[in-house]
Design a protein around this motif. Structure first.
Motif, PDB file in Angstrom:
ATOM      1  N   LYS A 113      63.890  42.135  77.244  1.00  0.00           N
ATOM      2  CA  LYS A 113      62.464  41.841  77.409  1.00  0.00           C
ATOM      3  C   LYS A 113      61.563  42.669  76.503  1.00  0.00           C
ATOM      4  N   ASP A 131      59.442  44.510  87.728  1.00  0.00           N
ATOM      5  CA  ASP A 131      60.697  43.862  87.345  1.00  0.00           C
ATOM      6  C   ASP A 131      61.831  44.280  88.289  1.00  0.00           C
ATOM      7  N   GLN A 156      55.112  47.522  84.833  1.00  0.00           N
ATOM      8  CA  GLN A 156      55.942  46.338  84.608  1.00  0.00           C
ATOM      9  C   GLN A 156      57.396  46.589  85.001  1.00  0.00           C
ATOM     10  N   TYR A 187      63.999  41.928  90.812  1.00  0.00           N
ATOM     11  CA  TYR A 187      65.467  41.952  90.743  1.00  0.00           C
ATOM     12  C   TYR A 187      66.062  42.137  92.134  1.00  0.00           C
TER      13      TYR A 187
END
Length: 156
Positions: free
Chosen positions: A7, A18, A14, A22
Motif C-alpha cells: 500500500k 488498517d 492509517q 485486518y
C-alpha cells in the motif's frame, strides 16, 4: 511515516485503521502485535528501521515499517538501547491511538536485536528487563524475527 509493502506510505492513523480492518475481517482468530527495531551504521549515518507486525496466529501476518536516520552511532550499546527505545515508543504511540483497546487479549511482543552469541549477549539482561518492566513480552534472537529478519531487511 510508515510503509506497507503493497500500500505504500501510511500515517500512524492509517496504520491503526488498517490493523483494525485486518482484525475485523477475522474476529475469531488469535492475534498478537510484534514490534522490533534494527539498525545499520555507515560513516554517514545510522539508519533505524522499526517494524510493526500483526500476526494472525497460524494464518499469516501484516506488517509495516518506518525508517529513522541519525548521525552515525558506532557505539553498539547505545544503538541497542536506541533500538529498544524506538520499539517501545512506537508501541506507546499505538496505544495512544487506541490499538490495544481493540482487545484485552491482544498480546504484545517486543523483539530485541540481541542474542546469546556475539557482543550483544552482555546487553540481554538490561534490555529484556527494560521491556518486561513496562509490561511487554521480550524476545531475543533467534525468536526476535521482527528485529532480526523483518526490520533488518529494510536497513540494507
Amino acid at each position: 511515516m510508515f510503509i506497507h509493502p503493497r500500500k505504500g506510505p501510511m500515517s500512524l492513523v492509517q496504520v491503526v485503521a488498517d490493523i483494525r480492518a485486518y482484525i475485523e475481517r477475522d474476529k475469531n482468530s488469535r492475534y498478537k502485535i510484534v514490534l522490533g527495531t534494527d539498525s545499520q551504521t555507515s560513516h554517514r549515518e545510522t539508519l533505524f528501521v522499526t517494524a510493526i507486525i500483526v500476526h494472525r496466529v497460524g494464518k499469516g501476518a501484516l506488517f509495516y515499517y518506518a525508517r529513522n536516520r541519525s548521525k552515525p552511532l558506532p557505539d553498539l550499546r547505545y544503538r541497542i538501547y536506541r533500538e529498544t527505545e524506538l520499539s517501545l515508543s512506537c508501541m506507546e504511540q499505538l496505544k495512544e491511538m487506541g490499538l490495544v483497546g481493540l482487545s484485552a487479549d491482544l498480546p504484545v511482543e517486543i523483539h530485541l536485536d540481541v542474542g546469546r552469541r556475539g557482543e550483544t549477549r552482555k546487553l540481554i539482561q538490561e534490555v529484556v528487563g527494560w521491556v518486561t518492566s513496562v509490561g511487554y513480552t521480550a524476545k531475543i534472537k533467534p525468536e526476535a524475527y521482527a528485529a532480526s529478519a523483518v526490520a533488518d531487511r529494510f536497513t540494507k
